[in-house]
Design a protein around this motif. Structure first.
Motif, PDB file in Angstrom:
ATOM      1  N   ALA B 198       1.749  -5.782  -1.590  1.00  0.00           N
ATOM      2  CA  ALA B 198       2.623  -4.733  -1.078  1.00  0.00           C
ATOM      3  C   ALA B 198       1.966  -3.359  -1.156  1.00  0.00           C
ATOM      4  O   ALA B 198       2.367  -2.433  -0.469  1.00  0.00           O
ATOM      5  CB  ALA B 198       3.938  -4.722  -1.849  1.00  0.00           C
ATOM      6  N   GLU B 199       0.947  -3.243  -2.007  1.00  0.00           N
ATOM      7  CA  GLU B 199       0.302  -1.942  -2.149  1.00  0.00           C
ATOM      8  C   GLU B 199      -0.778  -1.725  -1.094  1.00  0.00           C
ATOM      9  O   GLU B 199      -1.390  -0.666  -1.044  1.00  0.00           O
ATOM     10  CB  GLU B 199      -0.323  -1.825  -3.541  1.00  0.00           C
ATOM     11  CG  GLU B 199       0.714  -1.865  -4.647  1.00  0.00           C
ATOM     12  CD  GLU B 199       0.093  -2.146  -6.003  1.00  0.00           C
ATOM     13  OE1 GLU B 199      -1.136  -2.287  -6.090  1.00  0.00           O
ATOM     14  OE2 GLU B 199       0.858  -2.241  -6.975  1.00  0.00           O
ATOM     15  N   LEU B 200      -1.032  -2.746  -0.294  1.00  0.00           N
ATOM     16  CA  LEU B 200      -2.076  -2.613   0.712  1.00  0.00           C
ATOM     17  C   LEU B 200      -1.463  -2.269   2.062  1.00  0.00           C
ATOM     18  O   LEU B 200      -0.333  -2.638   2.362  1.00  0.00           O
ATOM     19  CB  LEU B 200      -2.840  -3.931   0.846  1.00  0.00           C
ATOM     20  CG  LEU B 200      -3.536  -4.447  -0.401  1.00  0.00           C
ATOM     21  CD1 LEU B 200      -4.304  -5.706  -0.073  1.00  0.00           C
ATOM     22  CD2 LEU B 200      -4.465  -3.395  -0.964  1.00  0.00           C
ATOM     23  N   GLY B 203      -3.497  -3.476   7.672  1.00  0.00           N
ATOM     24  CA  GLY B 203      -4.819  -3.989   8.015  1.00  0.00           C
ATOM     25  C   GLY B 203      -5.465  -4.738   6.858  1.00  0.00           C
ATOM     26  O   GLY B 203      -6.071  -5.789   7.043  1.00  0.00           O
TER      27      GLY B 203
ATOM     28  N   TYR D  11       3.048   6.768  -3.822  1.00  0.00           N
ATOM     29  CA  TYR D  11       3.672   5.525  -4.289  1.00  0.00           C
ATOM     30  C   TYR D  11       3.117   5.278  -5.674  1.00  0.00           C
ATOM     31  O   TYR D  11       1.953   4.919  -5.810  1.00  0.00           O
ATOM     32  CB  TYR D  11       3.289   4.334  -3.410  1.00  0.00           C
ATOM     33  CG  TYR D  11       3.654   4.475  -1.961  1.00  0.00           C
ATOM     34  CD1 TYR D  11       4.951   4.219  -1.544  1.00  0.00           C
ATOM     35  CD2 TYR D  11       2.711   4.829  -1.012  1.00  0.00           C
ATOM     36  CE1 TYR D  11       5.293   4.320  -0.204  1.00  0.00           C
ATOM     37  CE2 TYR D  11       3.046   4.921   0.322  1.00  0.00           C
ATOM     38  CZ  TYR D  11       4.330   4.678   0.732  1.00  0.00           C
ATOM     39  OH  TYR D  11       4.671   4.765   2.049  1.00  0.00           O
ATOM     40  N   ALA D  35      -7.259   5.071  10.635  1.00  0.00           N
ATOM     41  CA  ALA D  35      -7.622   3.716  10.221  1.00  0.00           C
ATOM     42  C   ALA D  35      -6.484   3.050   9.452  1.00  0.00           C
ATOM     43  O   ALA D  35      -5.484   3.692   9.125  1.00  0.00           O
ATOM     44  CB  ALA D  35      -8.866   3.780   9.352  1.00  0.00           C
TER      45      ALA D  35
HETATM   46  N1  LIG Z   1       5.374   0.477  -0.742  1.00  0.00           N
HETATM   47  C1  LIG Z   1       4.129   0.855  -1.086  1.00  0.00           C
HETATM   48  N2  LIG Z   1       3.750   0.799  -2.381  1.00  0.00           N
HETATM   49  C2  LIG Z   1       2.507   1.176  -2.754  1.00  0.00           C
HETATM   50  N3  LIG Z   1       1.569   1.614  -1.907  1.00  0.00           N
HETATM   51  C3  LIG Z   1       1.868   1.683  -0.599  1.00  0.00           C
HETATM   52  C4  LIG Z   1       3.179   1.303  -0.117  1.00  0.00           C
HETATM   53  N4  LIG Z   1       3.191   1.477   1.218  1.00  0.00           N
HETATM   54  C5  LIG Z   1       1.968   1.947   1.563  1.00  0.00           C
HETATM   55  N5  LIG Z   1       1.166   2.078   0.478  1.00  0.00           N
HETATM   56  C6  LIG Z   1      -0.208   2.577   0.456  1.00  0.00           C
HETATM   57  O1  LIG Z   1      -0.214   3.842   1.069  1.00  0.00           O
HETATM   58  C7  LIG Z   1      -1.344   4.001   1.896  1.00  0.00           C
HETATM   59  C8  LIG Z   1      -0.923   4.360   3.313  1.00  0.00           C
HETATM   60  O2  LIG Z   1      -0.263   3.244   3.881  1.00  0.00           O
HETATM   61  P1  LIG Z   1       0.385   3.239   5.335  1.00  0.00           P
HETATM   62  O3  LIG Z   1       1.173   1.992   5.462  1.00  0.00           O
HETATM   63  O4  LIG Z   1       1.102   4.502   5.564  1.00  0.00           O
HETATM   64  O5  LIG Z   1      -0.921   3.158   6.242  1.00  0.00           O
HETATM   65  P2  LIG Z   1      -1.029   3.061   7.831  1.00  0.00           P
HETATM   66  O6  LIG Z   1      -1.797   4.240   8.242  1.00  0.00           O
HETATM   67  O7  LIG Z   1       0.278   2.846   8.445  1.00  0.00           O
HETATM   68  O8  LIG Z   1      -1.967   1.774   7.965  1.00  0.00           O
HETATM   69  P3  LIG Z   1      -1.913   0.556   9.044  1.00  0.00           P
HETATM   70  O9  LIG Z   1      -2.612   1.001  10.237  1.00  0.00           O
HETATM   71  O10 LIG Z   1      -2.693  -0.522   8.356  1.00  0.00           O
HETATM   72  O11 LIG Z   1      -0.490   0.208   9.241  1.00  0.00           O
HETATM   73  C9  LIG Z   1      -2.122   2.698   1.825  1.00  0.00           C
HETATM   74  O12 LIG Z   1      -3.169   2.877   0.896  1.00  0.00           O
HETATM   75  C10 LIG Z   1      -1.147   1.703   1.276  1.00  0.00           C
HETATM   76  O13 LIG Z   1      -1.832   0.769   0.493  1.00  0.00           O
END
Ligand SMILES: Nc1ncnc2c1ncn2[C@@H]1O[C@H](COP(=O)(O)OP(=O)(O)OP(=O)(O)O)[C@@H](O)[C@H]1O
Ligand SMILES: Nc1ncnc2c1ncn2[C@@H]1O[C@H](COP(=O)(O)OP(=O)(O)OP(=O)(O)O)[C@@H](O)[C@H]1O
Ligand SMILES: [Mg+2]
Ligand SMILES: [Mg+2]
Lengths: 293, 303, 284, 234, 365
Positions: B198-200, B203, D11, D35
């Motif tokens: 969930a922390e990732l 992608g 987070y 990205a």
């Molecule tokens: N609920 C959560 N708990 C902990 N970390 C989170 C959570 N949601 C997102 N992150 C972290 O916050 C960062 C930004 O995530 P985000 O989902 O906004 O990226 P994104 O730009 O939408 O990427 P993608 O193109 O893969 O969807 C990432 O490092 C992700 O691991």
């Protein structure tokens, strides 16, 4: 003849169970967890109803109305204390279940602390304790209960399946965050649901109190609601009522079967339950929606 | 048993020649047995080359015929694509192949062994690995453990070895952990080994899925839109990654993808579905120029 | 002294029971509302063997565990393939059925009047030793492939099966292992109190155990054990508050669930228990 | 229209957004690329109230935007989430009804409009949304956002999982949405197409804005071309 | 033992929570009242008495730890036990080992007598045992009511209920009567209409109901619905305030009730008044038992001239002709049960308890 009367007796017991099962199924329908705090809530409502009649000397109708209201308010409180924070933290459903059991224990114990050094009972509300149909009879309270659970069922079905608000409630039961993004005020909708649950607990509490007198463990009957609503098809409110009535019938009939009686009836109920779930795993009214991968 | 582990832990260059190695029990019918078992004489159903063959698959949900009379095959070492408009039934085909849903009709044969009708986990052990369109990682396990799980299916120590920590447990567990590092490295996730899924971001989650599927050492790897959510630059990287893994692990891949970039660059053969049925098949070039495919799927403006 | 020893003994027995719930609910995600019935099976089997056949403790315990596992197997076969929500119901029904059977076989079990005069074999060192053993076994289980498979199955059955996990098989394994521990707790209990009655093993006891596991953190064995010790002794500590203590206990549990929803320990494991996990990391 | 100043989102220990400034102008398409893990989704979730920022402000037409999701929707800021999130157990039509929860008047008419946009949805209108194919769900999610006639539409990877033909349609649709006078904030991985339709664009990296400009300017930036467009751009 | 100058400590083990808390609270309050009276009158041999009350909520496990705590931490001289046989059964071996006596009202004779026939050294019963009690009722049914065909309905899952059935059956069968039908229910049941119909169809002359108060209320309500109208004989649970619990007190008309004491007996009057004064509520019969348990312990301490548990235990075993609220108490050293206790029989008429006098079977005299 004797058998027909047994069926009426079973219906009576089923009426009791279904009043419990409706509230149980409602929460399951929306929040997807078995709300065991309902037992404690019912008990508290029973005592409140009793205090209301004793203090104000009101009749059944007024007592029911006031208790239902009080039940609704207490249910709101229960929701706030036991569930709201869990929701904010997106806790898994199991936590709700645990929280609800604990809440149930707490309510039961508060009642024990305040009322347990004495027994209490409602005054008689109905001039005639039974309604007779020729050679058959049914207890007046049971008949009233059956009426109330059936009509509340009807109202609930209309609200949930025919109104936008009801659809919103079902929607939030599937994806709370998406529901928020639709502009649904999730906290408000859930509070509304709990208010309804409290109203049913209020009605149920008064009737249970009338039928079975007041004691802190009155809410133990909640397990019958649990069984009925699961058998009915998890969260399906109609199924829960059908399940409750079937359970009532089954129990009454088993007691009359020589060699089984009340003592071994849990064993037979268990076997029937197992066979039923294997043959019809979706419950009475449920449909299987296999999760799409 | 010993042999299996070794085969799995060293990058298995020669695996293609011995389809039994590196996978679970019951998976190693000798080549001699293979071809004739249950395989009809239909076109292309031939010999050693074909690892996975589906014949006459049907699947309907209520009134919706998601898949009808579908016949397709995948040859050892190839990358085959399955494309088609949304709702064509591609994911359903994967579900049939991997046993998530049983087919209403038809047969699926993996390396000479009929797998249709087998329980899902046995199909997986027989050598079908997959990823999911909507990512399905195990949120309760960290990234390393998610991948470890696939290795576990091939670990053969017993419950008492695990409970009492007998030598067999230590031996197998250590071996698995070594392999684990290899798979994490393959998708460049070492840094996140102890993060929860969930922390990732989306992608990265996809990469975990890929590593998890790889670690199961499948004979055929089913990838359901693995490049979804990647930007074109990342798609390029992804293609390179996949090509590399394919070489390293001698993979046979069946891929569902809407990114034509991936389909065109990677596949040797393309199947096109619409409304549950095949509407075309052929090399990427043939497909790209097939008018039916262009009008139903790619759209004419596409270069 | 006797007082502390008796609290310690009962707490150890609770720890064994909680370990079983940790395996079944915490790892495999199965909700058993009838787990107390497996304790009854263990307690009655060993109790009857000891009182009626004068069997020594050790074989009686072995038979008690075997009976618990047999019951779990019979309940598990039809149940574990069912939808998850039903498991709570079926185990609940099983619990009621066991109590009914115990009440109706008074000539063997003593019925509602209980089975009396069981030889008090369970001494404090025995109970503590077995509790430690149970915890070690559960920890080994968690960090073996079976533990991982349990968690995977708890999270997502379809995905787990696609990775080659035998879903029904691993659920059965967790259920059997857990129920063996529950039955073991039952045998200890019977030989400590010397008296058992059907009413002791009602579903609310199973629910209490589940509460304890969640209190400590459903994903942490450390948490489950600490919570067992804490909540097991809390009513004792609060004894002076008489009828208020259960209310206080419930409020405490509610507070934890609300403010630390993943329990006191979350996913934390004692470093000692994580040694395996750490070795895991070092290998990288 | 939307002014975002110094937005910080955490987070627990992950710093997802690091003092992000961003403006979305009325009537325009603003694209946001970056990205995986750059923080795009986090930004949209923060605007729509699902995630609480640690610092920073979000203003809609000069006044601070509420933090409660349902109030934000009522203000006309609607979010089509990443990963579809349709209501699995509701039918397609009920899903759309939920989309119109805050604007029930004229629902029937707008429903027909949506069905015209995606006839596939009309075919499936009584089907439970959870059983739709991935692409069908995506169509539903977009329609569900559109049907309330929002003023600002936040779209998180609307082309995810769509067939090429539909991807093109979606981008055409986005332009039509702009033509209807709706402001769009678009997060996309299909960077080239997104930048091609965007009036304005931002590039997010590791939670910070590293580049902004008109769609054309960003598209022309060599770093962007290298990092986000890959070979396809050449 | 405790320091000779300090207060005398007496333990109380009761269910203050849980399903039987109404009784537990009543016993505890009765004991409290007795202690406050003793203290007001100067204590026992000049020493004040101090109570240590622990809740065990119907759990043998809690009872064992509570007992151990009372003995090891609080160093009590004797303990007031609960009216629950199950608790007594689990405590008997512990008390045997640790030596502090328990005076309770657990009616199962196994609580006071070991399987080998010897009494448990430290367990004492202060009301008729289940055997004495059911014989009194059986004899009353046979001789006073002239019933021959009797039916029994009882709670199969409740030890109290079960323990009252077999001696009743044996006595009736041995004295020219016949138990025509036994029907059971479980404590979870709330609907007894099937059982009541069975009784009605069995043609029994009277029915014996050794059941708890809640079920007793339900039974009468449902008997009315079923139309069952034969004499019913109930036990202690039909004693006041039973009729207050009925929606209509006349439902109980024609019921025969056995109680431990008579409301008209003079020794009760002051105690009742003091109790109402102290707790603001009407005492139920368990309250008087709590009161008497303290009287027995206090009497034993005085006679033993010591607070050594062993000495006190020996003294309790020789309790004789002690005037309590529930009767003249004499404990038999052979089985640690009271001797010659009668029960006071009542018939409920128009919702009022009308006393029929004490009943003692020939064989008990
Ligand atoms: N609920 C959560 N708990 C902990 N970390 C989170 C959570 N949601 C997102 N992150 C972290 O916050 C960062 C930004 O995530 P985000 O989902 O906004 O990226 P994104 O730009 O939408 O990427 P993608 O193109 O893969 O969807 C990432 O490092 C992700 O691991
Ligand atoms: N479990 C199910 N119940 C009912 N209908 C289903 C189910 N699974 C799939 N369908 C229907 O079958 C059809 C094919 O779905 P499938 O998911 O295979 O499409 P797809 O080709 O993968 O599409 P996409 O590219 O959009 O993911 C769809 O119309 C879908 O609605
Ligand atoms: Mg798909
Ligand atoms: Mg994102």
């Amino acid at each position: 003849m004797y058998f027909l009367q047994q069926i009426l007796n079973g219906l009576s017991l089923g009426a009791v169970y279904s009043l419990i099962a409706v509230g149980f199924a409602l929460v399951f329908n929306i929040l997807k967890f078995s709300n065991f705090s309902q037992g404690g809530l019912i008990t508290v409502c029973a005592y409140i109803g009793f205090m209301i009649t004793r203090t104000f000397g009101l009749g059944l109708g007024a007592t029911l109305a006031l208790t239902a209201l009080a039940g609704g308010v207490i249910a709101l409180l229960v929701e706030r204390v036991a569930f709201r924070r869990l929701r904010r933290k997106n806790s898994p459903l199991i936590y709700y279940f645990v929280s609800s059991i604990t809440m149930g224990i707490l309510l039961e114990n508060l009642i024990t602390i305040y009322f347990s050094s004495n027994f209490y009972a409602f005054p008689r509300f109905f001039a005639r304790s039974t309604v007779r149909f020729g050679p058959f009879f049914m207890a007046t309270t049971d008949l009233a209960m059956l009426g109330i659970s059936l009509s509340s069922l009807l109202i609930l079905m209309i609200v949930l399946y025919r109104t936008t608000f009801g659809t919103a409630i079902r929607a939030l039961s599937m994806d709370m965050n998406a529901a928020r993004l639709m502009g649904i005020n999730v906290n408000f909708a859930i509070a509304g649901t709990f208010f309804l649950v409290g109203v049913f607990a209020g009605l149920g509490g008064v009737f249970l109190g009338i039928n079975y007198t007041l004691y802190p463990q009155l809410g133990k009957l909640i397990v019958k609601g649990f069984v009925a609503s699961v058998v009915g098809g998890l969260g399906n409110i109609l199924g829960a009522v059908v399940g409750a009535i079937l359970l009532g019938l089954l129990e009454v009939i088993l007691v009359g079967v020589p060699g089984i009686g009340s003592g071994l009836s849990p064993v037979v109920v268990f076997v029937i339950l197992l066979v039923f779930l294997i043959v019809r795993p979706q419950g009475i009214a449920g449909i299987i929606v296999k999760e799409k991968v | 048993m010993q042999g299996e582990r070794n085969a799995a832990s060293t990058p298995p260059v020669g695996d293609a020649l011995a389809p039994g190695a590196g996978v679970g029990p019951g998976s190693g019918p000798s080549v001699g047995l293979g071809p004739s078992v249950g395989l009809g004489p239909g076109p292309g159903s031939g010999p050693e080359g074909v690892v996975l063959r589906a014949e006459g698959l049907d699947k309907h949900f209520g009134g919706v015929y998601a898949v009808r009379n579908l016949t397709m095959q995948v040859e050892q070492g190839h990358t085959v694509s399955l494309i088609g408009p949304n709702g064509a039934g591609k994911t359903t085909v994967f579900n049939l192949l991997s046993g998530v849903n049983p087919p209403d009709a038809g047969r699926i044969v993996l390396a000479g062994e009929e797998i249709s009708g087998m329980p899902q986990h046995q199909i997986a052990r027989a050598g079908i690995g997959r990823t999911f369109q909507n990512i399905r990682l195990f949120p309760g396990l960290d990234v390393a453990e998610n991948v470890m799980l696939s290795l576990d299916a091939r670990n053969r120590y017993h419950w008492y070895d695990g409970l009492l920590r007998l030598p067999a447990f230590h031996r197998e567990d250590r071996a698995s952990r070594d392999q684990l590092q290899e798979y994490l490295a393959a998708v460049a996730l070492e840094k996140y080994a102890h993060s929860k899924p969930a922390e990732l971001s989306y992608g990265y989650q996809r990469r975990v899925e890929l590593a998890r599927a790889l670690a199961a050492r499948p004979r055929v790897l089913l990838l359901d839109e693995p490049a979804a959510g990647l930007n074109p630059g990342e798609v390029e990287e992804f293609i390179e990654l996949l090509e590399r893994l394919k070489g390293d692990y001698n993979l046979t891949i069946l891929i569902i993808e809407h990114r034509m970039q991936v389909v065109m660059r990677m596949s040797s053969h393309v199947y096109v579905m619409n409304f549950g049925a095949l509407i075309a098949e052929g090399t990427p070039e043939q497909i790209q120029n097939d008018p039916a495919v262009v009008s139903a799927y790619i759209g004419d403006a596409h270069a | 002294m006797g007082y502390y020893l008796s609290v310690l003994t009962f707490t150890s027995i609770t720890v064994v029971a909680i370990t079983s719930i940790y395996v079944i609910t915490g790892l495999a995600g199965l909700f058993s509302l009838g787990q107390a019935a497996f304790m009854a099976v263990g307690a009655y089997t060993s109790g009857i063997l000891i009182t009626r056949l004068s069997m020594p403790f050790l074989p009686a315990v072995v038979f008690g565990i075997a009976a618990g596992m047999l019951a779990a197997f019979l309940v598990g076969i039809p149940t574990l393939k069912l939808r998850r929500d039903y498991i709570a119901l079926v185990t609940f029904g099983f619990g009621e059925a066991i109590i009914a059977i115990l009440n109706n076989t008074a000539n063997v079990t003593g019925g509602a009047m209980g089975l009396v005069g069981i030889t008090p074999y369970t001494t404090t060192p025995v109970a503590v030793g077995i509790a430690v053993l149970a915890v070690v076994l559960a920890r080994n289980f968690k960090y073996s492939r079976f533990g991982r498979q349990c968690i995977a199955v708890k999270n997502d059955e379809v995905a787990a099966a696609s990775m080659g996990v035998n879903v029904a098989g691993i659920k059965m394994m967790a259920f059997l292992f857990g129920s063996a521990l529950t039955a073991l707790a039952g045998t200890l209990y019977a030989s400590y109190t010397t008296y058992v009655e059907p009413g002791l093993f009602v579903w609310t006891l199973s629910a209490e155990w589940i509460i304890i596991v969640f209190f400590g953190g459903v994903n942490s064995l450390t948490g489950a054990v600490v919570a067992a010790v804490l909540l097991g002794t809390l009513p004792e500590i609060l004894r002076a508050t008489a009828e208020w203590r259960i209310a206080i206990y419930s409020v405490l549990v509610l507070l934890i669930i609300n403010f630390r929803p993943s329990g006191i320990f979350g996913e934390y494991e004692l470093p000692l228990w994580r040694s395996i996990a750490r070795r895991f990391r070092r290998a990288g | 229209m939307l002014e975002i100043r110094g937005l910080d989102v955490w987070y627990r220990h992950i710093h997802a957004l690091d003092s992000v400034d961003l403006s979305v102008r009325a009537g325009e398409i603003t694209a946001l690329i970056g990205a995986n893990g750059a923080g795009k989704t986090s930004l949209l979730n923060t605007i729509s109230g699902l995630v609480a920022p640690r610092a920073g402000s979000i203003e809609l037409e000069g006044s601070a935007l509420s933090r409660a999701p349902h109030r934000i929707v009522r203000k006309g800021v609607v979010h089509v989430p990443e990963g579809r999130h349709v209501f699995a157990g509701l039918t397609v039509q009920e899903n759309l009804l939920m989309g119109a929860y805050t604007r029930r008047k004229g629902f029937a008419g707008r429903l027909q409009e949506m069905y015209r946009l995606f006839p596939r949805l009309e075919e499936r209108k009584k089907q439970q949304a959870g059983t739709l194919s991935g692409g069908e769900q995506q169509m539903l999610a977009i329609c569900r956002g559109l049907i309330s006639e929002p003023r600002v539409l936040l779209m998180d990877e609307p082309s995810l999982g769509l067939a090429p033909l539909l991807v093109r349609e979606v981008f055409e649709l986005i332009q039509r949405i702009r033509a209807m006078g709706i402001t769009v904030l678009l997060v996309e991985q299909n960077a080239m197409q997104a930048l091609a339709v965007a009036d304005h664009a931002y590039v997010l990296e590791n939670g910070s804005v590293v580049l902004s400009g008109t769609g054309g300017e960003v598209l022309a930036d060599p770093n962007v071309r290298h990092a986000y467009l890959g070979a396809a751009a050449d | 033992g405790q320091r000779e100058d300090g207060a005398i400590r007496i333990g109380v083990i009761q269910d203050l929570s849980g399903p039987t808390s109404v009784w537990g609270n009543a016993v505890a309050r009765g004991a409290e009242l007795a202690v406050s009276e003793i203290n007001a009158a100067g204590g026992i041999d000049g020493r004040q008495v101090e109570l240590r009350t622990y809740d065990v909520r119907l759990s043998p496990q809690e009872a064992i730890t509570a007992y151990n705590r009372l003995v090891d931490q609080d160093r009590v001289t004797a303990i007031v036990g609960p009216p629950i046989s199950n608790i007594g059964l689990s405590l008997a071996p512990v008390a045997q080992a640790k030596g502090v006596p328990i005076v309770g009202s657990f009616i199962d004779p196994r609580v006071t007598v070991q399987p080998n026939g010897e009494p448990w050294t430290n367990m004492f019963l202060m009301q008729p045992s289940s055997v004495q009690y059911s014989e009194i009722i059986a004899d009353f049914a046979l001789t006073e009511l002239g019933a021959r065909n009797l039916a029994v309905m009882y709670d199969q899952t409740n030890a109290f209920s079960v323990s009252l059935v077999e001696p009743f059956r044996n006595y009736v069968n041995a004295h020219g009567g016949n138990v025509a039908l036994e029907v059971t229910y479980t404590s979870d049941d709330r609907d007894f209409r099937t059982q009541l119909s069975q009784i009605q169809r069995s043609g029994a002359d009277a029915v014996y109901l050794p059941i708890y108060i809640q079920e007793a209320v339900l039974t009468l309500q449902q008997a009315e619905q079923v139309g069952l109208d034969i004499p019913m004989i109930g036990g202690l649970d039909f004693a006041p305030p039973f009729t207050d619990l009925l929606p209509d007190p006349t439902l109980a008309d024609g019921i025969y009730v056995a109680n431990n004491y008579s409301d008209s007996e003079p020794q009760l009057v002051d105690v009742r008044a003091a109790y109402m004064d102290m707790f603001g509520e009407e005492p139920i019969n368990k309250a008087f038992k709590g009161y008497d348990k303290i009287l027995i312990i206090a009497d034993a301490i005085r006679r033993a001239g010591s607070t050594e548990p062993a000495a006190v235990s020996r003294a309790i075993a020789r309790t004789s002709n002690l005037r309590g609220t529930t009767g003249i108490l004499t404990i038999s050293p052979d089985n640690h049960q009271p001797v010659g206790l009668s029960m006071v029989m009542y018939q409920i008429i128009n919702g009022e308890y009308s006393e029929l006098g004490r009943h003692v079977p020939e064989s008990h005299r």
